[in-house]
Design an enzyme around this catalytic site. Structure first.
Site, PDB file in Angstrom:
ATOM      1  CG  LEU A  43     -10.830   7.036   7.400  1.00 33.85           C
ATOM      2  CD1 LEU A  43     -12.309   7.329   7.562  1.00 33.85           C
ATOM      3  CD2 LEU A  43     -10.052   8.356   7.416  1.00 33.85           C
ATOM      4  CB  VAL A  57      -1.772   5.300   6.374  1.00 30.58           C
ATOM      5  CG1 VAL A  57      -1.798   6.004   5.023  1.00 30.58           C
ATOM      6  CG2 VAL A  57      -0.396   5.436   7.001  1.00 30.58           C
ATOM      7  CB  THR A  64       3.978   1.804  14.389  1.00 28.37           C
ATOM      8  OG1 THR A  64       2.650   2.088  14.857  1.00 28.37           O
ATOM      9  CG2 THR A  64       4.595   0.790  15.327  1.00 28.37           C
ATOM     10  NE  ARG A  92      -0.389  -6.448   3.828  1.00 24.94           N
ATOM     11  CZ  ARG A  92      -0.679  -5.151   3.892  1.00 24.94           C
ATOM     12  NH1 ARG A  92      -1.799  -4.710   3.388  1.00 24.94           N
ATOM     13  NH2 ARG A  92       0.117  -4.310   4.494  1.00 24.94           N
ATOM     14  CE  LYS A 101       6.485  -1.760  11.621  1.00 28.40           C
ATOM     15  NZ  LYS A 101       7.089  -1.455  10.319  1.00 28.40           N
ATOM     16  CB  SER A 110      -0.321  -5.945  18.883  1.00 27.46           C
ATOM     17  OG  SER A 110       0.520  -5.365  17.889  1.00 27.46           O
ATOM     18  CE1 TYR A 114       3.635  -3.900  12.549  1.00 28.42           C
ATOM     19  CE2 TYR A 114       1.922  -2.824  13.856  1.00 28.42           C
ATOM     20  CZ  TYR A 114       2.916  -2.768  12.885  1.00 28.42           C
ATOM     21  OH  TYR A 114       3.191  -1.579  12.272  1.00 28.42           O
ATOM     22  CG  HIS A 115       1.712  -1.976  17.644  1.00 28.10           C
ATOM     23  ND1 HIS A 115       0.486  -2.587  17.602  1.00 28.10           N
ATOM     24  CD2 HIS A 115       1.578  -0.841  16.918  1.00 28.10           C
ATOM     25  CE1 HIS A 115      -0.359  -1.848  16.883  1.00 28.10           C
ATOM     26  NE2 HIS A 115       0.278  -0.776  16.457  1.00 28.10           N
ATOM     27  CE1 TYR A 148      -3.595   2.556   1.037  1.00 29.03           C
ATOM     28  CE2 TYR A 148      -2.578   2.693   3.207  1.00 29.03           C
ATOM     29  CZ  TYR A 148      -3.522   3.137   2.295  1.00 29.03           C
ATOM     30  OH  TYR A 148      -4.379   4.154   2.647  1.00 29.03           O
ATOM     31  CG  ASP A 166       6.664  -6.979  -1.987  1.00 33.82           C
ATOM     32  OD1 ASP A 166       6.318  -5.830  -1.664  1.00 33.82           O
ATOM     33  OD2 ASP A 166       6.146  -8.013  -1.487  1.00 33.82           O
ATOM     34  CG  ASN A 167       8.278 -11.805   0.874  1.00 32.22           C
ATOM     35  OD1 ASN A 167       7.524 -10.826   0.993  1.00 32.22           O
ATOM     36  ND2 ASN A 167       8.568 -12.597   1.890  1.00 32.22           N
TER      37      ASN A 167
HETATM   38  N1  USQ Z   1     -10.581  -0.070  15.741  1.00 29.38           N
HETATM   39  C1  USQ Z   1     -11.964  -0.042  15.841  1.00 29.38           C
HETATM   40  N2  USQ Z   1     -12.674  -0.662  14.862  1.00 29.38           N
HETATM   41  C2  USQ Z   1     -12.101  -1.270  13.805  1.00 29.38           C
HETATM   42  C3  USQ Z   1     -10.687  -1.293  13.700  1.00 29.38           C
HETATM   43  C4  USQ Z   1      -9.961  -0.685  14.687  1.00 29.38           C
HETATM   44  O1  USQ Z   1     -12.513   0.510  16.782  1.00 29.38           O
HETATM   45  O2  USQ Z   1     -12.830  -1.806  12.969  1.00 29.38           O
HETATM   46  C5  USQ Z   1      -9.769   0.604  16.751  1.00 29.38           C
HETATM   47  C6  USQ Z   1      -8.760  -0.281  17.453  1.00 29.38           C
HETATM   48  O3  USQ Z   1      -9.335  -0.907  18.581  1.00 29.38           O
HETATM   49  C7  USQ Z   1      -7.647   0.693  17.790  1.00 29.38           C
HETATM   50  C8  USQ Z   1      -7.732   1.742  16.686  1.00 29.38           C
HETATM   51  O4  USQ Z   1      -9.003   1.586  16.082  1.00 29.38           O
HETATM   52  O5  USQ Z   1      -7.930   1.331  19.004  1.00 29.38           O
HETATM   53  C9  USQ Z   1      -6.655   1.603  15.627  1.00 29.38           C
HETATM   54  O6  USQ Z   1      -6.747   0.326  15.047  1.00 29.38           O
HETATM   55  P1  USQ Z   1      -6.283   0.062  13.541  1.00 29.38           P
HETATM   56  O7  USQ Z   1      -6.577  -1.357  13.216  1.00 29.38           O
HETATM   57  O8  USQ Z   1      -6.823   1.106  12.637  1.00 29.38           O
HETATM   58  O9  USQ Z   1      -4.705   0.330  13.647  1.00 29.38           O
HETATM   59  P2  USQ Z   1      -3.569  -0.478  14.422  1.00 29.38           P
HETATM   60  O10 USQ Z   1      -3.947  -1.851  14.762  1.00 29.38           O
HETATM   61  O11 USQ Z   1      -3.100   0.394  15.541  1.00 29.38           O
HETATM   62  O12 USQ Z   1      -2.439  -0.576  13.311  1.00 29.38           O
HETATM   63  C10 USQ Z   1      -2.369   0.317  12.198  1.00 29.38           C
HETATM   64  C11 USQ Z   1      -1.497  -0.318  11.142  1.00 29.38           C
HETATM   65  C12 USQ Z   1      -0.108  -0.493  11.717  1.00 29.38           C
HETATM   66  C13 USQ Z   1       0.414   0.828  12.226  1.00 29.38           C
HETATM   67  C14 USQ Z   1      -0.550   1.464  13.194  1.00 29.38           C
HETATM   68  C15 USQ Z   1      -0.210   2.869  13.601  1.00 29.38           C
HETATM   69  O13 USQ Z   1      -2.028  -1.563  10.749  1.00 29.38           O
HETATM   70  O14 USQ Z   1       0.746  -1.033  10.730  1.00 29.38           O
HETATM   71  O15 USQ Z   1       1.629   0.597  12.878  1.00 29.38           O
HETATM   72  O16 USQ Z   1      -1.830   1.559  12.577  1.00 29.38           O
HETATM   73  S1  USQ Z   1      -0.733   3.186  15.246  1.00 29.38           S
HETATM   74  O17 USQ Z   1      -2.141   2.917  15.371  1.00 29.38           O
HETATM   75  O18 USQ Z   1      -0.432   4.572  15.540  1.00 29.38           O
HETATM   76  O19 USQ Z   1       0.027   2.283  16.107  1.00 29.38           O
END
Ligand code: USQ
Length: 405
Positions: A239, A211, A144, A35, A185, A179, A181-182, A11, A31-32
């Protein structure tokens, strides 16, 4: 500049490749296709019908005359990574080539271990290859905002001035990621910092927020250049997911109260931020951290914005509070800084400026591709993937129609 983009089929990788190629940089992509394979594993897919990387690159060359090298291989394999870096001799490496999903890493021990092996080892290989073959190369690594978690103090950009027992130091900001994953990083950040200290590498860690967005000017040049757009529980961010849900007629999946707040940015601002980092490299030996987001919103703020715009376009959208599959603070303090990129000239695109409406219209074009079963989550932080979908706890009251409607 000779720029190597790791994760060039993704993406951010594909959008960055076109953007920087258009600016005259010499681009190589690696890339491999992990995704694409993880989507096959989960029975999910990009909403948009993406072409193979080879076809995208050929179309790009036909349209612009700009070539991009394509290297297919696994960065966790030292032979592949070292040969690639040795032969291309990049002046900058943009490293997006990792598993980006918190839910995927929480499925079970195998997915947690695989996410760690893939991310941490591939980043180590990149560091060693830079040290060995291109020690002056600038590593721009996608970190992140989730590395910090949600501490009850302001979040600085990577570092914190601390006074302890009468002594002072500037130390890495404490990390409390949410998580496995996090956590990868966080481990990468430590490894990069160490490599800068012992080998004098130059690196920028971009601690990016969530994003959103589909379109970039380059991807809009031809349908065959279209970018991926994920909306499933593992790879879709909130979003982007809400926009697809609004179109699909699924109550917006707000987890818990929805008062969780995150830093966000438009995909076009990701490109601008990466370009700023590229053109303003860190010094030899410097481990620099930028917090890469433009605005902060709670999940409910975003759900309401999507609902408002969707209703205006004639859709009927409900917001629901689902059982939260994650273990995360729902009510918390959140005040992260993002001065560095703004100071270097970033001009943010604001979410309010009709972008959501454009996204809804674009998603509607691909409505028939939506896999409805991929939307409501089943991966729980405490129990892994039970294949049992989380349930709706309550619906939000519908907003009053505005006077005159
Ligand atoms: N959330 C909802 N509903 C949904 C999906 C998510 O309420 O349908 C909530 C989650 O509980 C969380 C927040 O929205 O509190 C963010 O979740 P997300 O799935 O949009 O993002 P996240 O899991 O945090 O991970 C994404 C990317 C990741 C990046 C991160 C930035 O997948 O690669 O590192 O955003 S950050 O969120 O700042 O850590």
């Amino acid at each position: 500049m000779r720029v190597l983009i790791l994760g060039g089929d993704g993406y951010l990788g594909w959008a960055t490749a076109m953007y920087l190629s258009n600016k005259g940089h010499q681009i190589a992509l690696a890339d491999n296709f992990l995704r694409r394979r993880m989507h096959l594993e989960r029975g999910t897919d990009s909403l948009t019908p993406i072409r193979s990387l080879q076809e995208r690159v050929a179309v790009w060359q036909a349209l612009t005359g700009q070539k991009m090298q394509v290297h297919v291989g696994d960065l966790a394999n030292w032979e592949f990574t070292s040969r690639l870096i040795k032969t291309f001799q990049p002046e900058a490496i943009i490293h997006y080539g990792q598993i980006p999903s918190a839910p995927y890493s929480m499925i079970d021990v195998h997915h947690a271990v695989f996410t760690h092996q893939n991310n941490v080892i591939n980043n180590l290989n990149v560091l060693f290859a830079i040290h060995e073959y291109v020690p002056d190369c600038h590593l721009i690594k996608l970190g992140t905002m989730g590395e910090y978690g949600t501490p009850n103090i302001d979040i600085e950009e990577g570092w914190l001035e601390i006074e302890h027992n009468g002594r002072k130091d500037r130390l890495p900001f404490p990390k409390q990621p949410g998580s496995f994953y996090h956590l990868t990083k966080v481990h990468d950040s430590h490894n990069i910092h160490f490599a800068c200290r012992i080998w004098g590498l130059r690196a920028t860690d971009l601690n990016q927020g969530v994003v959103y967005g589909i379109e970039t000017p380059e991807a809009n040049m031809d349908d065959r250049l279209i970018n991926r757009f994920d909306y499933d529980e593992s790879f879709g961010t909130y979003l982007n997911r809400f926009v697809v849900q609004a179109v699909a007629g699924i109550p917006l999946t707000v987890y818990g109260k929805g008062t969780q707040t995150r830093g966000m940015l438009n995909i076009n601002d990701t490109l601008a931020c990466v370009e700023i980092a590229l053109l303003n490299p860190s010094k030899a030996g410097e481990f620099r951290v930028f917090n890469q987001f433009t605005e902060s919103f709670s999940v409910m703020d975003v759900a309401r914005m999507v609902q408002e715009q969707a209703v205006r376009l004639g859709l009927n959208v409900q917001i629901a509070h689902y059982e939260n599959p994650r273990r995360e603070a729902e009510e918390h303090y959140y005040n992260p800084r993002n001065d560095a990129l703004l100071g270097l000239g970033l001009q943010p695109r604001w979410l309010r400026d009709t972008l959501i409406e454009d996204m809804i219209k674009r998603v509607k074009q691909f409505e028939a591709h939506i896999i409805h079963e991929a939307i409501v989550p089943s991966i729980r932080w405490d129990k892994g993937d039970e294949a049992q979908k989380v349930t709706i706890l309550e619906y939000e009251a519908q907003p009053e129609p505005a006077a005159g409607d």
